[in-house]
Design an enzyme around this catalytic site. Structure first.
Site, PDB file in Angstrom:
ATOM      1  CG  ASP A  10      -3.589   3.603 -10.147  1.00  0.00           C
ATOM      2  OD1 ASP A  10      -2.524   3.920 -10.712  1.00  0.00           O
ATOM      3  OD2 ASP A  10      -4.168   4.349  -9.317  1.00  0.00           O
ATOM      4  CB  CYS A  67      -1.053   4.152  -7.510  1.00  0.00           C
ATOM      5  SG  CYS A  67      -0.567   4.837  -5.926  1.00  0.00           S
ATOM      6  CB  THR A  69       1.065   9.467  -4.561  1.00  0.00           C
ATOM      7  OG1 THR A  69       0.110   8.522  -4.033  1.00  0.00           O
ATOM      8  CG2 THR A  69       0.356  10.738  -4.994  1.00  0.00           C
ATOM      9  CG  HIS A 100      18.024  -0.988   7.797  1.00  0.00           C
ATOM     10  ND1 HIS A 100      18.197   0.114   8.594  1.00  0.00           N
ATOM     11  CD2 HIS A 100      19.260  -1.334   7.353  1.00  0.00           C
ATOM     12  CE1 HIS A 100      19.493   0.438   8.628  1.00  0.00           C
ATOM     13  NE2 HIS A 100      20.157  -0.421   7.873  1.00  0.00           N
ATOM     14  CG  HIS A 135      18.374  -4.763  10.139  1.00  0.00           C
ATOM     15  ND1 HIS A 135      18.056  -3.565  10.737  1.00  0.00           N
ATOM     16  CD2 HIS A 135      19.612  -4.617   9.610  1.00  0.00           C
ATOM     17  CE1 HIS A 135      19.055  -2.721  10.563  1.00  0.00           C
ATOM     18  NE2 HIS A 135      20.014  -3.333   9.887  1.00  0.00           N
TER      19      HIS A 135
HETATM   20  C1  RB5 Z   1      -5.648   8.003  -8.990  1.00  0.00           C
HETATM   21  O1  RB5 Z   1      -6.169   9.187  -9.470  1.00  0.00           O
HETATM   22  C2  RB5 Z   1      -4.777   8.246  -7.758  1.00  0.00           C
HETATM   23  O2  RB5 Z   1      -5.564   8.680  -6.698  1.00  0.00           O
HETATM   24  C3  RB5 Z   1      -4.026   7.007  -7.369  1.00  0.00           C
HETATM   25  O3  RB5 Z   1      -3.258   6.598  -8.445  1.00  0.00           O
HETATM   26  C4  RB5 Z   1      -3.035   7.117  -6.225  1.00  0.00           C
HETATM   27  O4  RB5 Z   1      -2.209   8.231  -6.375  1.00  0.00           O
HETATM   28  C5  RB5 Z   1      -3.591   6.974  -4.886  1.00  0.00           C
HETATM   29  O5  RB5 Z   1      -2.863   6.951  -3.882  1.00  0.00           O
END
Ligand code: RB5
Length: 142
Positions: A10, A67, A69, A100, A135
């Site tokens: 994203d 993304c 996080t 694993h 595994h």
């Molecule tokens: C986008 O702002 C953010 O929410 C997305 O990239 C991600 O971190 C969601 O888990």
């Protein structure tokens, strides 16, 4: 030999995706970028879906998702039964998710990871093999 790599992100993962692309280009590693293509806001489940569908057709390929996080896009990808997406924040996790869990997708957080660490995680993910044996049964149960 490395299998084909698909990349998808994203907007919050876009910049890290571009850095990983440079790494892959510099190391002559074959990849395909499935978007997104800018910092304009998009929804991470859509990009998890695009990559997951491509891996369904090419089951030896691997994916790297990005993304902010790494959490949302890994959650979305893991809704597909053929995807084993691992959100990694250390080289140790990248190693273990291959050895694993036979992870076929790596998820990274562009707003979490330093670039240098992110590239070390990518390298570990790409060059570490699954340790079948004990595994395998566990992975089959997923
Ligand atoms: C986008 O702002 C953010 O929410 C997305 O990239 C991600 O971190 C969601 O888990």
């Amino acid at each position: 030999m490395l299998s084909k790599i698909f990349l998808s992100s994203d907007h919050a993962g876009f910049e890290l995706k571009e850095k990983v692309k440079n790494f892959l280009i510099n190391n002559s590693i074959h990849f395909e970028d499935l978007g997104c293509t800018s910092l304009e806001a998009v929804d991470y489940p859509d990009y998890a879906k695009i990559l997951s569908k491509r891996l369904k057709k090419q089951n030896k390929a691997k994916g790297i998702l990005f993304c902010g996080t790494g959490i949302g896009i890994s959650m979305a990808a893991n809704r597909f039964s053929h995807i084993r997406a691992a959100l990694c924040t250390s080289v140790e996790m990248a190693s273990k998710c291959r050895k694993h869990n036979d992870a076929n997708v790596l998820a990274l957080g562009g707003r979490i990871l330093e670039d240098k660490l992110a590239l070390e995680i990518v390298k570990e993910f790409l060059y570490t093999d699954f340790e079948a044996g004990r595994h395998s049964l566990r992975v089959d149960k997923i």
